[in-house]
Scaffold this motif. Structure first.
Motif, mmCIF file in Angstrom:
data_model
loop_
_atom_site.group_PDB
_atom_site.id
_atom_site.type_symbol
_atom_site.label_atom_id
_atom_site.label_comp_id
_atom_site.label_asym_id
_atom_site.label_seq_id
_atom_site.Cartn_x
_atom_site.Cartn_y
_atom_site.Cartn_z
ATOM 1 N N CYS A 26 0.835 -1.211 0.000
ATOM 2 C CA CYS A 26 0.000 0.000 0.000
ATOM 3 C C CYS A 26 0.864 1.254 0.000
ATOM 4 N N ALA A 30 1.639 4.079 -2.958
ATOM 5 C CA ALA A 30 1.083 5.415 -2.771
ATOM 6 C C ALA A 30 2.153 6.478 -2.551
ATOM 7 N N GLU A 95 6.839 8.780 14.283
ATOM 8 C CA GLU A 95 5.962 9.845 13.793
ATOM 9 C C GLU A 95 6.249 11.154 14.516
ATOM 10 N N ILE A 111 -1.005 10.285 5.621
ATOM 11 C CA ILE A 111 -1.551 9.160 6.373
ATOM 12 C C ILE A 111 -0.631 7.948 6.319
ATOM 13 N N PHE A 112 0.307 7.928 5.361
ATOM 14 C CA PHE A 112 1.130 6.734 5.218
ATOM 15 C C PHE A 112 2.248 6.638 6.246
ATOM 16 N N PRO A 114 1.641 7.054 9.830
ATOM 17 C CA PRO A 114 1.081 6.128 10.820
ATOM 18 C C PRO A 114 0.835 4.748 10.236
ATOM 19 N N LEU A 115 0.587 4.663 8.921
ATOM 20 C CA LEU A 115 0.292 3.360 8.329
ATOM 21 C C LEU A 115 1.517 2.462 8.221
ATOM 22 N N THR A 117 2.755 1.280 10.699
ATOM 23 C CA THR A 117 2.355 0.271 11.684
ATOM 24 C C THR A 117 1.762 -0.947 11.022
ATOM 25 N N VAL A 118 0.853 -0.700 10.064
ATOM 26 C CA VAL A 118 0.172 -1.822 9.438
ATOM 27 C C VAL A 118 0.806 -2.148 8.091
ATOM 28 N N VAL B 36 -5.690 3.403 -2.547
ATOM 29 C CA VAL B 36 -4.544 2.483 -2.467
ATOM 30 C C VAL B 36 -4.377 1.918 -1.053
ATOM 31 N N MET B 83 -2.246 5.174 18.303
ATOM 32 C CA MET B 83 -2.076 3.997 17.435
ATOM 33 C C MET B 83 -2.220 2.708 18.210
#
Lengths: 203, 215
Positions: A26, A30, A95, A111-112, A114-115, A117-118, B36, B83
Protein backbone atom coordinates in the motif's frame (compact mmCIF):
# COMPACT_ATOMS: atom_id res chain seq x y z
CA UNK A 1 29.74 -13.85 10.45
CA UNK A 2 29.23 -15.51 7.07
CA UNK A 3 25.86 -16.80 8.19
CA UNK A 4 24.74 -13.30 9.23
CA UNK A 5 25.89 -11.80 5.91
CA UNK A 6 24.03 -14.56 4.13
CA UNK A 7 20.80 -13.77 5.99
CA UNK A 8 21.23 -10.07 5.20
CA UNK A 9 21.75 -10.55 1.45
CA UNK A 10 18.96 -13.06 1.24
CA UNK A 11 16.54 -10.72 3.00
CA UNK A 12 17.48 -7.76 0.84
CA UNK A 13 17.44 -9.39 -2.61
CA UNK A 14 16.33 -13.01 -2.91
CA UNK A 15 13.43 -12.74 -0.45
CA UNK A 16 12.71 -9.09 -1.13
CA UNK A 17 9.65 -8.11 0.91
CA UNK A 18 7.94 -6.17 -1.87
CA UNK A 19 8.97 -7.84 -5.08
CA UNK A 20 9.07 -11.48 -3.96
CA UNK A 21 6.48 -11.62 -1.18
CA UNK A 22 4.35 -8.61 -2.19
CA UNK A 23 4.15 -7.37 1.40
CA UNK A 24 3.82 -3.69 2.25
CA UNK A 25 2.34 -2.78 -1.12
CA UNK A 26 0.00 0.00 0.00
CA UNK A 27 2.59 2.56 1.03
CA UNK A 28 4.92 1.30 -1.72
CA UNK A 29 2.40 2.27 -4.39
CA UNK A 30 1.08 5.42 -2.77
CA UNK A 31 4.30 7.12 -1.64
CA UNK A 32 6.49 6.51 -4.69
CA UNK A 33 5.66 9.61 -6.73
CA UNK A 34 9.02 11.27 -6.07
CA UNK A 35 12.44 9.86 -5.18
CA UNK A 36 12.82 12.29 -2.27
CA UNK A 37 9.70 11.12 -0.42
CA UNK A 38 10.57 7.52 -1.22
CA UNK A 39 13.98 7.92 0.42
CA UNK A 40 12.32 9.41 3.52
CA UNK A 41 9.84 6.57 3.86
CA UNK A 42 12.52 3.99 3.02
CA UNK A 43 14.73 5.24 5.86
CA UNK A 44 11.79 5.23 8.28
CA UNK A 45 10.98 1.63 7.35
CA UNK A 46 14.64 0.51 7.69
CA UNK A 47 14.72 2.11 11.15
CA UNK A 48 11.46 0.51 12.29
CA UNK A 49 12.38 -2.93 10.91
CA UNK A 50 15.93 -2.83 12.32
CA UNK A 51 14.55 -2.22 15.83
CA UNK A 52 11.27 -4.15 15.93
CA UNK A 53 12.67 -7.44 14.62
CA UNK A 54 15.33 -7.91 17.35
CA UNK A 55 13.01 -6.50 20.05
CA UNK A 56 10.28 -8.90 19.02
CA UNK A 57 12.86 -11.70 19.07
CA UNK A 58 13.68 -10.84 22.69
CA UNK A 59 9.97 -10.71 23.59
CA UNK A 60 9.38 -14.01 21.85
CA UNK A 61 12.37 -15.72 23.45
CA UNK A 62 12.11 -14.43 27.01
CA UNK A 63 8.34 -14.05 27.42
CA UNK A 64 6.41 -16.27 25.08
CA UNK A 65 8.39 -19.46 24.46
CA UNK A 66 7.07 -22.60 26.10
CA UNK A 67 7.83 -22.29 29.82
CA UNK A 68 9.80 -19.04 29.50
CA UNK A 69 8.00 -17.20 32.33
CA UNK A 70 6.15 -19.88 34.26
CA UNK A 71 7.08 -23.51 33.57
CA UNK A 72 4.41 -25.23 31.54
CA UNK A 73 2.74 -22.02 30.37
CA UNK A 74 2.89 -21.27 26.67
CA UNK A 75 2.01 -17.70 25.76
CA UNK A 76 2.45 -18.08 22.00
CA UNK A 77 -1.23 -17.19 21.39
CA UNK A 78 -0.38 -13.62 22.47
CA UNK A 79 2.30 -13.33 19.79
CA UNK A 80 0.34 -11.30 17.25
CA UNK A 81 -0.92 -8.75 19.78
CA UNK A 82 2.46 -8.26 21.50
CA UNK A 83 4.32 -7.96 18.19
CA UNK A 84 1.90 -5.39 16.84
CA UNK A 85 2.03 -3.38 20.08
CA UNK A 86 5.83 -3.13 19.87
CA UNK A 87 5.53 -1.99 16.27
CA UNK A 88 2.77 0.53 17.05
CA UNK A 89 4.76 2.05 19.92
CA UNK A 90 7.86 2.45 17.77
CA UNK A 91 5.98 3.92 14.81
CA UNK A 92 4.28 6.39 17.12
CA UNK A 93 7.76 7.43 18.27
CA UNK A 94 9.02 7.76 14.66
CA UNK A 95 5.96 9.85 13.79
CA UNK A 96 6.66 12.31 16.60
CA UNK A 97 10.33 12.57 15.60
CA UNK A 98 9.56 13.15 11.91
CA UNK A 99 6.91 15.74 12.78
CA UNK A 100 9.46 17.71 14.80
CA UNK A 101 12.52 17.16 12.62
CA UNK A 102 11.09 17.52 9.11
CA UNK A 103 7.56 18.99 8.83
CA UNK A 104 7.82 18.96 5.00
CA UNK A 105 8.39 15.20 4.89
CA UNK A 106 5.66 14.78 7.53
CA UNK A 107 3.15 16.50 5.26
CA UNK A 108 4.22 14.58 2.16
CA UNK A 109 3.89 11.20 3.86
CA UNK A 110 0.48 12.15 5.29
CA UNK A 111 -1.55 9.16 6.37
CA UNK A 112 1.13 6.73 5.22
CA UNK A 113 3.40 7.58 8.14
CA UNK A 114 1.08 6.13 10.82
CA UNK A 115 0.29 3.36 8.33
CA UNK A 116 3.87 2.06 8.67
CA UNK A 117 2.36 0.27 11.68
CA UNK A 118 0.17 -1.82 9.44
CA UNK A 119 2.81 -2.12 6.72
CA UNK A 120 2.54 -5.89 6.30
CA UNK A 121 6.26 -6.22 5.70
CA UNK A 122 7.06 -5.20 9.28
CA UNK A 123 4.75 -7.65 11.03
CA UNK A 124 5.67 -10.10 8.28
CA UNK A 125 9.38 -9.79 9.12
CA UNK A 126 8.69 -10.56 12.79
CA UNK A 127 6.60 -13.59 11.88
CA UNK A 128 9.16 -14.85 9.32
CA UNK A 129 11.88 -14.46 11.97
CA UNK A 130 9.87 -16.75 14.28
CA UNK A 131 8.99 -19.31 11.63
CA UNK A 132 12.57 -19.52 10.31
CA UNK A 133 13.96 -19.90 13.86
CA UNK A 134 16.66 -17.24 13.55
CA UNK A 135 18.89 -16.48 16.55
CA UNK A 136 19.34 -12.94 17.88
CA UNK A 137 22.17 -11.91 15.52
CA UNK A 138 20.46 -13.40 12.50
CA UNK A 139 17.15 -11.72 13.25
CA UNK A 140 18.88 -8.34 13.61
CA UNK A 141 20.55 -8.88 10.22
CA UNK A 142 17.23 -10.07 8.80
CA UNK A 143 15.42 -6.95 10.04
CA UNK A 144 18.01 -4.59 8.58
CA UNK A 145 18.23 -6.60 5.35
CA UNK A 146 14.47 -6.64 4.88
CA UNK A 147 14.37 -2.88 5.47
CA UNK A 148 17.20 -2.22 3.01
CA UNK A 149 15.48 -4.41 0.41
CA UNK A 150 12.20 -2.54 0.94
CA UNK A 151 13.91 0.86 0.68
CA UNK A 152 15.84 -0.17 -2.45
CA UNK A 153 12.67 -1.37 -4.13
CA UNK A 154 10.67 1.79 -3.36
CA UNK A 155 13.53 4.11 -4.43
CA UNK A 156 14.07 2.23 -7.71
CA UNK A 157 10.33 2.26 -8.31
CA UNK A 158 10.04 5.99 -7.59
CA UNK A 159 12.89 6.68 -10.01
CA UNK A 160 11.10 4.74 -12.76
CA UNK A 161 7.87 6.59 -12.03
CA UNK A 162 9.62 9.97 -12.27
CA UNK A 163 10.85 9.00 -15.76
CA UNK A 164 7.38 7.77 -16.73
CA UNK A 165 5.93 11.22 -16.16
CA UNK A 166 7.11 12.29 -19.62
CA UNK A 167 6.06 9.07 -21.36
CA UNK A 168 3.02 8.93 -23.63
CA UNK A 169 0.66 6.77 -21.54
CA UNK A 170 -3.13 6.82 -22.11
CA UNK A 171 -4.59 9.32 -19.63
CA UNK A 172 -6.70 6.89 -17.55
CA UNK A 173 -3.70 4.61 -17.07
CA UNK A 174 -1.41 7.40 -15.88
CA UNK A 175 -0.16 7.34 -12.32
CA UNK A 176 -1.66 4.56 -10.24
CA UNK A 177 -2.75 2.21 -13.01
CA UNK A 178 0.70 2.15 -14.57
CA UNK A 179 2.25 1.79 -11.11
CA UNK A 180 0.40 -1.49 -10.53
CA UNK A 181 1.43 -2.92 -13.90
CA UNK A 182 5.01 -1.76 -13.34
CA UNK A 183 5.14 -3.50 -9.95
CA UNK A 184 3.90 -6.68 -11.57
CA UNK A 185 6.70 -6.48 -14.16
CA UNK A 186 9.32 -5.76 -11.49
CA UNK A 187 8.01 -8.70 -9.47
CA UNK A 188 8.39 -10.98 -12.49
CA UNK A 189 11.95 -9.72 -12.93
CA UNK A 190 12.72 -10.46 -9.28
CA UNK A 191 11.51 -14.02 -9.75
CA UNK A 192 14.90 -14.42 -11.43
CA UNK A 193 16.54 -14.21 -7.99
CA UNK A 194 14.54 -17.20 -6.79
CA UNK A 195 16.56 -20.24 -5.85
CA UNK A 196 19.83 -18.34 -5.55
CA UNK A 197 21.64 -19.26 -2.36
CA UNK A 198 24.25 -16.63 -1.34
CA UNK A 199 25.97 -19.11 0.98
CA UNK A 200 27.22 -21.08 -2.02
CA UNK A 201 29.06 -18.07 -3.46
CA UNK A 202 30.95 -17.52 -0.23
CA UNK A 203 32.37 -21.01 -0.03
CA UNK B 1 -30.39 21.75 25.42
CA UNK B 2 -31.50 22.25 21.84
CA UNK B 3 -27.99 21.53 20.64
CA UNK B 4 -28.09 18.25 22.49
CA UNK B 5 -31.35 17.25 20.82
CA UNK B 6 -29.95 18.19 17.45
CA UNK B 7 -26.89 16.07 18.12
CA UNK B 8 -29.09 13.12 19.01
CA UNK B 9 -31.21 13.52 15.88
CA UNK B 10 -28.24 13.64 13.58
CA UNK B 11 -26.69 10.69 15.38
CA UNK B 12 -28.94 8.13 13.68
CA UNK B 13 -30.02 10.09 10.61
CA UNK B 14 -30.06 8.36 7.24
CA UNK B 15 -30.14 11.19 4.71
CA UNK B 16 -28.41 11.87 1.45
CA UNK B 17 -25.06 12.34 3.17
CA UNK B 18 -25.25 8.92 4.79
CA UNK B 19 -26.19 7.19 1.53
CA UNK B 20 -23.18 8.88 -0.05
CA UNK B 21 -20.96 7.49 2.70
CA UNK B 22 -22.12 4.00 1.74
CA UNK B 23 -21.95 4.31 -2.04
CA UNK B 24 -18.92 6.55 -2.55
CA UNK B 25 -16.30 3.95 -1.61
CA UNK B 26 -17.70 1.50 -4.16
CA UNK B 27 -16.69 3.65 -7.13
CA UNK B 28 -15.52 7.26 -6.67
CA UNK B 29 -13.50 6.67 -3.52
CA UNK B 30 -12.75 2.97 -3.75
CA UNK B 31 -10.31 1.84 -1.04
CA UNK B 32 -8.21 -0.33 -3.38
CA UNK B 33 -8.21 1.50 -6.71
CA UNK B 34 -8.38 5.12 -5.51
CA UNK B 35 -7.12 5.29 -1.92
CA UNK B 36 -4.54 2.48 -2.47
CA UNK B 37 -5.36 0.71 0.81
CA UNK B 38 -5.54 -3.02 1.46
CA UNK B 39 -3.57 -4.03 -1.61
CA UNK B 40 -1.52 -6.79 0.08
CA UNK B 41 -4.52 -8.86 1.09
CA UNK B 42 -6.20 -8.19 -2.26
CA UNK B 43 -3.20 -9.93 -3.86
CA UNK B 44 -3.09 -12.77 -1.38
CA UNK B 45 -6.66 -14.06 -1.10
CA UNK B 46 -8.01 -13.60 -4.63
CA UNK B 47 -6.78 -16.73 -6.34
CA UNK B 48 -10.18 -18.31 -5.55
CA UNK B 49 -13.66 -16.84 -5.10
CA UNK B 50 -14.74 -18.48 -1.83
CA UNK B 51 -11.90 -17.22 0.43
CA UNK B 52 -12.19 -13.79 -1.22
CA UNK B 53 -15.88 -13.65 -0.29
CA UNK B 54 -15.28 -14.65 3.35
CA UNK B 55 -12.38 -12.20 3.60
CA UNK B 56 -14.55 -9.37 2.25
CA UNK B 57 -17.24 -10.05 4.86
CA UNK B 58 -14.65 -10.22 7.66
CA UNK B 59 -12.98 -6.97 6.65
CA UNK B 60 -16.35 -5.21 6.32
CA UNK B 61 -17.36 -6.24 9.84
CA UNK B 62 -14.01 -5.33 11.39
CA UNK B 63 -13.83 -1.96 9.62
CA UNK B 64 -17.40 -1.02 10.54
CA UNK B 65 -17.16 -1.95 14.22
CA UNK B 66 -13.64 -0.62 14.80
CA UNK B 67 -14.76 2.67 13.20
CA UNK B 68 -17.75 2.70 15.57
CA UNK B 69 -15.69 1.97 18.70
CA UNK B 70 -12.79 4.31 17.92
CA UNK B 71 -15.16 7.09 16.86
CA UNK B 72 -17.00 6.81 20.18
CA UNK B 73 -13.70 6.96 22.03
CA UNK B 74 -12.09 9.61 19.82
CA UNK B 75 -12.36 12.45 22.34
CA UNK B 76 -10.80 10.46 25.17
CA UNK B 77 -7.82 8.89 23.34
CA UNK B 78 -4.62 10.87 23.98
CA UNK B 79 -2.89 11.64 20.69
CA UNK B 80 0.45 10.20 21.78
CA UNK B 81 -0.85 6.63 22.24
CA UNK B 82 -3.67 6.61 19.70
CA UNK B 83 -2.08 4.00 17.43
CA UNK B 84 -1.75 1.46 20.21
CA UNK B 85 -5.36 2.02 21.26
CA UNK B 86 -6.56 1.69 17.65
CA UNK B 87 -4.59 -1.49 17.11
CA UNK B 88 -5.87 -3.05 20.33
CA UNK B 89 -9.46 -2.38 19.24
CA UNK B 90 -8.71 -3.88 15.81
CA UNK B 91 -6.88 -6.87 17.27
CA UNK B 92 -9.75 -7.63 19.67
CA UNK B 93 -12.32 -7.46 16.86
CA UNK B 94 -10.20 -9.63 14.56
CA UNK B 95 -9.90 -12.17 17.35
CA UNK B 96 -13.72 -12.24 17.62
CA UNK B 97 -14.09 -12.70 13.85
CA UNK B 98 -11.49 -15.46 13.87
CA UNK B 99 -13.17 -17.33 16.74
CA UNK B 100 -16.67 -17.03 15.22
CA UNK B 101 -15.36 -18.28 11.87
CA UNK B 102 -13.81 -21.24 13.68
CA UNK B 103 -17.14 -21.95 15.39
CA UNK B 104 -19.63 -21.39 12.56
CA UNK B 105 -17.72 -21.81 9.28
CA UNK B 106 -14.91 -24.20 9.98
CA UNK B 107 -14.02 -25.00 6.35
CA UNK B 108 -13.58 -21.30 5.60
CA UNK B 109 -11.56 -20.92 8.79
CA UNK B 110 -9.17 -23.66 7.70
CA UNK B 111 -8.73 -22.13 4.25
CA UNK B 112 -8.10 -18.63 5.56
CA UNK B 113 -6.49 -19.10 8.97
CA UNK B 114 -3.39 -16.96 8.40
CA UNK B 115 -5.16 -14.26 6.43
CA UNK B 116 -7.89 -13.74 9.02
CA UNK B 117 -5.16 -12.82 11.53
CA UNK B 118 -3.67 -10.52 8.93
CA UNK B 119 -6.86 -8.41 8.86
CA UNK B 120 -5.08 -6.61 11.74
CA UNK B 121 -2.51 -5.32 9.29
CA UNK B 122 -5.03 -4.61 6.55
CA UNK B 123 -4.41 -0.94 5.80
CA UNK B 124 -8.11 -0.29 5.11
CA UNK B 125 -9.08 -0.77 8.75
CA UNK B 126 -6.47 1.52 10.25
CA UNK B 127 -6.53 3.86 7.26
CA UNK B 128 -10.23 4.57 7.75
CA UNK B 129 -9.72 4.97 11.51
CA UNK B 130 -7.05 7.61 10.92
CA UNK B 131 -8.76 9.34 8.01
CA UNK B 132 -12.41 9.22 9.04
CA UNK B 133 -13.31 7.84 12.46
CA UNK B 134 -10.94 10.11 14.40
CA UNK B 135 -12.81 13.16 13.07
CA UNK B 136 -16.44 12.06 12.68
CA UNK B 137 -19.45 10.89 14.69
CA UNK B 138 -19.93 7.17 15.49
CA UNK B 139 -22.94 6.51 13.23
CA UNK B 140 -21.34 8.14 10.18
CA UNK B 141 -18.10 6.30 10.90
CA UNK B 142 -19.98 3.01 11.10
CA UNK B 143 -21.53 3.63 7.68
CA UNK B 144 -18.17 4.68 6.29
CA UNK B 145 -16.72 1.39 7.51
CA UNK B 146 -19.46 -0.63 5.84
CA UNK B 147 -19.11 1.33 2.62
CA UNK B 148 -15.36 0.84 2.47
CA UNK B 149 -15.74 -2.84 3.26
CA UNK B 150 -18.20 -3.17 0.36
CA UNK B 151 -15.90 -1.31 -2.03
CA UNK B 152 -13.03 -3.59 -1.03
CA UNK B 153 -15.22 -6.67 -1.32
CA UNK B 154 -16.37 -5.64 -4.80
CA UNK B 155 -12.78 -5.42 -6.10
CA UNK B 156 -11.85 -8.66 -4.34
CA UNK B 157 -14.74 -10.67 -5.80
CA UNK B 158 -14.28 -9.35 -9.36
CA UNK B 159 -10.56 -10.14 -9.22
CA UNK B 160 -11.16 -13.56 -7.74
CA UNK B 161 -13.70 -14.41 -10.47
CA UNK B 162 -11.22 -13.43 -13.21
CA UNK B 163 -8.31 -15.26 -11.58
CA UNK B 164 -10.13 -18.45 -10.67
CA UNK B 165 -11.84 -18.68 -14.06
CA UNK B 166 -8.62 -18.25 -16.06
CA UNK B 167 -6.15 -19.76 -13.59
CA UNK B 168 -8.08 -22.84 -12.54
CA UNK B 169 -10.97 -22.94 -15.01
CA UNK B 170 -13.49 -23.11 -12.16
CA UNK B 171 -15.71 -20.90 -9.97
CA UNK B 172 -16.27 -21.56 -6.25
CA UNK B 173 -14.51 -24.88 -6.82
CA UNK B 174 -16.79 -26.07 -9.67
CA UNK B 175 -15.30 -26.61 -13.11
CA UNK B 176 -16.84 -24.05 -15.49
CA UNK B 177 -14.53 -23.86 -18.46
CA UNK B 178 -14.87 -26.52 -21.21
CA UNK B 179 -12.57 -29.56 -21.30
CA UNK B 180 -10.17 -28.15 -23.91
CA UNK B 181 -9.26 -25.14 -21.72
CA UNK B 182 -5.78 -25.43 -20.24
CA UNK B 183 -5.56 -23.46 -16.95
CA UNK B 184 -3.15 -20.54 -17.16
CA UNK B 185 -0.87 -20.86 -14.14
CA UNK B 186 0.39 -17.29 -14.49
CA UNK B 187 -2.99 -16.02 -13.30
CA UNK B 188 -2.52 -17.76 -9.94
CA UNK B 189 0.75 -15.88 -9.24
CA UNK B 190 0.57 -12.57 -7.33
CA UNK B 191 2.04 -10.73 -10.36
CA UNK B 192 -1.13 -11.42 -12.36
CA UNK B 193 -3.32 -9.77 -9.74
CA UNK B 194 -1.20 -6.62 -10.03
CA UNK B 195 -1.85 -6.56 -13.77
CA UNK B 196 -5.57 -7.12 -13.18
CA UNK B 197 -5.81 -4.23 -10.68
CA UNK B 198 -3.87 -2.06 -13.16
CA UNK B 199 -6.36 -2.82 -15.93
CA UNK B 200 -9.30 -2.31 -13.54
CA UNK B 201 -7.98 1.15 -12.67
CA UNK B 202 -7.60 1.86 -16.38
CA UNK B 203 -11.24 0.92 -17.05
CA UNK B 204 -12.52 2.81 -13.99
CA UNK B 205 -10.68 6.00 -14.86
CA UNK B 206 -11.62 5.77 -18.51
CA UNK B 207 -15.27 5.80 -17.42
CA UNK B 208 -14.88 8.20 -14.49
CA UNK B 209 -12.68 10.95 -15.91
CA UNK B 210 -12.45 13.04 -12.75
CA UNK B 211 -10.27 10.42 -11.06
CA UNK B 212 -7.43 10.82 -13.58
CA UNK B 213 -4.34 12.30 -11.94
CA UNK B 214 -2.22 14.57 -14.07
CA UNK B 215 1.13 14.18 -12.32
Amino acid sequence: MGEILNVFIKAAFVDNMILSYFLGMCSFLAVSKSVKTAIGLGLAVIFVLAITTPVNWLIDFYLMKDGAVVPGVNLVFLRLILFISTIAALVQFVEMVVEKASPALYNQLGIFLPLITVNCSILGASLFMVSREYNFGESTAFGIGAGVGWALAIIAFAAIREKLRTAAIPAPLRGLGMAFILTGLMGMAFMGFMGINPAEFMK
Amino acid sequence: MSAEIKEKESAIAFGQKEVKLLTDPIDDDNPVTVQVLGVCSALAVTSQVYPALIMAIGVTLVTAFSNLVVSSLRKTIPNSIRMIVQLLVIAALVQIVEMSLGAFAFSAYEMLSVFVGLIITNCIVMGRLEAFAMANKPWQSFLDGIGNGLGYGFILVVMAIIRELTGKGSLMGWRIMPEWYVPNNLMVLPCASLFIIGVMIWIQRGRNRKLIDIS
